[in-house]
Design a protein around this motif. Structure first.
Motif, mmCIF file in Angstrom:
data_model
loop_
_atom_site.group_PDB
_atom_site.id
_atom_site.type_symbol
_atom_site.label_atom_id
_atom_site.label_comp_id
_atom_site.label_asym_id
_atom_site.label_seq_id
_atom_site.Cartn_x
_atom_site.Cartn_y
_atom_site.Cartn_z
ATOM 1 N N ARG A 1 1.406 4.358 -14.227
ATOM 2 C CA ARG A 1 0.076 3.786 -13.974
ATOM 3 C C ARG A 1 0.126 2.259 -13.992
ATOM 4 O O ARG A 1 -0.472 1.598 -13.164
ATOM 5 C CB ARG A 1 -0.928 4.300 -15.007
ATOM 6 N N TYR A 2 0.868 1.705 -14.972
ATOM 7 C CA TYR A 2 1.017 0.243 -15.045
ATOM 8 C C TYR A 2 1.653 -0.294 -13.757
ATOM 9 O O TYR A 2 1.294 -1.357 -13.269
ATOM 10 C CB TYR A 2 1.891 -0.166 -16.243
ATOM 11 N N PHE A 3 2.612 0.471 -13.244
ATOM 12 C CA PHE A 3 3.302 0.023 -12.039
ATOM 13 C C PHE A 3 2.336 -0.071 -10.860
ATOM 14 O O PHE A 3 2.375 -1.042 -10.095
ATOM 15 C CB PHE A 3 4.460 0.974 -11.698
ATOM 16 N N VAL A 4 1.463 0.924 -10.736
ATOM 17 C CA VAL A 4 0.475 0.906 -9.646
ATOM 18 C C VAL A 4 -0.448 -0.310 -9.810
ATOM 19 O O VAL A 4 -0.816 -0.956 -8.818
ATOM 20 C CB VAL A 4 -0.325 2.235 -9.603
ATOM 21 N N VAL A 5 -0.794 -0.656 -11.056
ATOM 22 C CA VAL A 5 -1.644 -1.832 -11.320
ATOM 23 C C VAL A 5 -0.922 -3.108 -10.849
ATOM 24 O O VAL A 5 -1.526 -3.971 -10.193
ATOM 25 C CB VAL A 5 -2.000 -1.926 -12.833
ATOM 26 N N VAL A 6 0.381 -3.210 -11.163
ATOM 27 C CA VAL A 6 1.160 -4.390 -10.752
ATOM 28 C C VAL A 6 1.211 -4.485 -9.223
ATOM 29 O O VAL A 6 1.036 -5.567 -8.645
ATOM 30 C CB VAL A 6 2.598 -4.346 -11.348
ATOM 31 N N VAL A 7 1.425 -3.348 -8.568
ATOM 32 C CA VAL A 7 1.458 -3.327 -7.095
ATOM 33 C C VAL A 7 0.095 -3.758 -6.542
ATOM 34 O O VAL A 7 0.022 -4.542 -5.583
ATOM 35 C CB VAL A 7 1.853 -1.919 -6.573
ATOM 36 N N ALA A 8 -0.991 -3.277 -7.177
ATOM 37 C CA ALA A 8 -2.347 -3.647 -6.732
ATOM 38 C C ALA A 8 -2.571 -5.155 -6.896
ATOM 39 O O ALA A 8 -3.173 -5.790 -6.015
ATOM 40 C CB ALA A 8 -3.384 -2.860 -7.528
ATOM 41 N N LEU A 9 -2.073 -5.733 -8.005
ATOM 42 C CA LEU A 9 -2.210 -7.183 -8.223
ATOM 43 C C LEU A 9 -1.440 -7.970 -7.151
ATOM 44 O O LEU A 9 -1.941 -8.971 -6.624
ATOM 45 C CB LEU A 9 -1.706 -7.568 -9.623
ATOM 46 N N ALA A 10 -0.234 -7.498 -6.836
ATOM 47 C CA ALA A 10 0.562 -8.149 -5.783
ATOM 48 C C ALA A 10 -0.168 -8.059 -4.444
ATOM 49 O O ALA A 10 -0.204 -9.030 -3.675
ATOM 50 C CB ALA A 10 1.944 -7.499 -5.689
ATOM 51 N N ALA A 11 -0.798 -6.892 -4.182
ATOM 52 C CA ALA A 11 -1.553 -6.710 -2.933
ATOM 53 C C ALA A 11 -2.743 -7.680 -2.893
ATOM 54 O O ALA A 11 -3.045 -8.247 -1.836
ATOM 55 C CB ALA A 11 -2.020 -5.265 -2.816
ATOM 56 N N CYS A 12 -3.414 -7.880 -4.060
ATOM 57 C CA CYS A 12 -4.543 -8.823 -4.135
ATOM 58 C C CYS A 12 -4.082 -10.241 -3.761
ATOM 59 O O CYS A 12 -4.768 -10.952 -3.030
ATOM 60 C CB CYS A 12 -5.154 -8.835 -5.537
ATOM 61 N N LEU A 13 -2.893 -10.629 -4.273
ATOM 62 C CA LEU A 13 -2.319 -11.945 -3.950
ATOM 63 C C LEU A 13 -2.157 -12.111 -2.446
ATOM 64 O O LEU A 13 -2.509 -13.147 -1.869
ATOM 65 C CB LEU A 13 -0.943 -12.087 -4.609
ATOM 66 N N VAL A 14 -1.606 -11.075 -1.818
ATOM 67 C CA VAL A 14 -1.352 -11.126 -0.374
ATOM 68 C C VAL A 14 -2.679 -11.158 0.391
ATOM 69 O O VAL A 14 -2.819 -11.900 1.377
ATOM 70 C CB VAL A 14 -0.467 -9.935 0.075
ATOM 71 N N ILE A 15 -3.685 -10.386 -0.078
ATOM 72 C CA ILE A 15 -4.998 -10.377 0.595
ATOM 73 C C ILE A 15 -5.630 -11.774 0.524
ATOM 74 O O ILE A 15 -6.160 -12.276 1.521
ATOM 75 C CB ILE A 15 -5.928 -9.306 -0.030
ATOM 76 N N VAL B 1 4.289 5.797 -5.370
ATOM 77 C CA VAL B 1 4.403 5.896 -6.834
ATOM 78 C C VAL B 1 3.251 6.724 -7.400
ATOM 79 O O VAL B 1 3.444 7.552 -8.291
ATOM 80 C CB VAL B 1 4.434 4.482 -7.473
ATOM 81 N N TRP B 2 2.056 6.519 -6.873
ATOM 82 C CA TRP B 2 0.881 7.262 -7.360
ATOM 83 C C TRP B 2 1.048 8.757 -7.116
ATOM 84 O O TRP B 2 0.733 9.587 -7.947
ATOM 85 C CB TRP B 2 -0.380 6.735 -6.643
ATOM 86 N N VAL C 1 0.854 -1.200 0.000
ATOM 87 C CA VAL C 1 0.000 0.000 0.000
ATOM 88 C C VAL C 1 0.887 1.246 0.000
ATOM 89 O O VAL C 1 0.650 2.195 -0.758
ATOM 90 C CB VAL C 1 -0.963 -0.012 1.220
ATOM 91 N N LEU C 2 1.950 1.219 0.817
ATOM 92 C CA LEU C 2 2.881 2.354 0.894
ATOM 93 C C LEU C 2 3.581 2.583 -0.451
ATOM 94 O O LEU C 2 3.684 3.717 -0.933
ATOM 95 C CB LEU C 2 3.904 2.096 2.012
#
Lengths: 43, 296
Positions: free
Chosen positions: B274-288, B141-142, B135-136
């Protein structure tokens, strides 16, 4: 003794891989593309 | 010979077995390599959730092996930036002094938490820490790298002495204590979680230390190489680095980095962010998903 050999492998293998691959791709780039090298443009 | 064979075997527990396991690991290395070339980051934030959640590997082995893997990726980047004169050795050594202490403390905190919490609570705690870090990272990056209007960095304005000049980095009167503190934070993250290069380090070097963007990348990579070497030695001494795993990940990532760098030259900088934030969000989804699976 084995521990030192294993630790050296764990450190020196990726180090040599990283430096070696950078050198190989830099040579390929300078030969086929010429001059400039791709850097981290995202920085 | 058996002593050496144990670090070259795929003798760890994973969801896949047989030839599918190295093939999947090369694929993960390739994906992480593409992201490294595209975004200029180490990829630790992605490789650890992928190996732990998707592949089912043991977390401490993954952290140790990812540190060894990072030596290769960061060394290649550092060599490239050294040729471009983006690495100021004095700054690297000073930050690395703090970072090396942080890495040692972080590693022992990792082992201590594992023993103290027990397997279930340890995994939940570390998944939560990863989620907080992702999240940080996404927020940093955002938001983008914003500089202070006065032109002086946080460490130049800090009242804590002693002060030093870093002519190679074009910085005068920088707080040495602050510089060591920045290194300590990065080292702690590296030793505890196995991440802490690239995205989190960059804003610290740009805003807090005051380096320019190119010097920040080169310095970051230089420090990451040194902290990863120390982290690998510490985790490797406990048998938590698997060289077979490192080799297949490096094989994939070496090709991936070139693909990522090629893509980087064809994409607009704003789009990459923007793509990078999407990748970070996908990684966060995995962890969730992993976290929910462990809690329920």
């Amino acid at each position: 003794m084995w521990l030192i050999v294993k630790l050296l492998l764990m450190i020196l293998f990726p180090l040599a891989w990283g430096l070696g691959s950078d050198w190989v791709f830099a040579k390929i780039h300078s030969r086929f593309v010429g001059g400039g090298r791709g850097g981290d443009r995202s920085a | 010979m058996t002593e050496l064979q144990e670090i070259f075997n795929f003798d760890f527990q994973a969801h896949l077995q047989g030839p599918a396991l190295p093939a999947a690991l090369v694929g993960i290395g390739l994906l992480v390599g593409v992201l490294t070339g595209l975004f200029g980051v180490g990829g630790g934030f992605l490789i650890i959730p992928l190996l732990v959640v998707v592949m089912g590997l043991e977390r401490t082995l993954v952290v140790g092996s990812s540190l060894s893997f990072t030596i290769g990726t960061a060394a290649a980047g550092a060599a490239r930036h050294r040729r471009m004169k983006n690495v100021d050795l004095r700054t690297v050594i000073l930050i690395a002094c703090g970072a090396l202490v942080g890495t040692v403390v972080g590693k022992y905190a990792h082992v201590g938490l594992k023993q103290h919490l027990g397997p279930g609570r340890f995994e939940i705690t570390f998944d939560s820490l990863y989620l907080a870090m992702l999240v940080l990272i996404g927020w940093v990056v955002w938001r983008g790298h914003r500089r202070d209007g006065s032109g002086r960095s946080v460490l130049q304005r800090m009242r804590l002495g002693p002060r030093i000049d870093l002519p190679g980095a074009n910085l005068a009167s920088v707080s040495l204590t602050g510089l060591l503190g920045v290194g300590l934070i990065i080292g702690l993250m590296k030793g505890l979680l196995g991440i802490g290069g690239g995205v989190l380090f960059m804003p610290l070097l740009l805003i807090v230390v005051g380096l320019d963007a190119h010097k920040a990348v080169g310095t970051s990579l230089g420090v990451v190489v040194l902290t990863s070497i120390v982290g690998t030695a510490l985790y490797g001494a406990d048998g938590n680095v698997n060289l077979a795993l490192v080799m297949v990940l490096l094989a994939g990532s070496t090709v991936g980095v070139q693909i990522g760098a090629w893509l980087c030259r064809r994409l607009h900088a704003g789009l990459i962010q923007r793509y990078f934030v999407v990748v970070v969000a996908l990684a966060a989804c995995l962890v969730i998903i992993s976290l929910l699976g462990r809690i329920m």
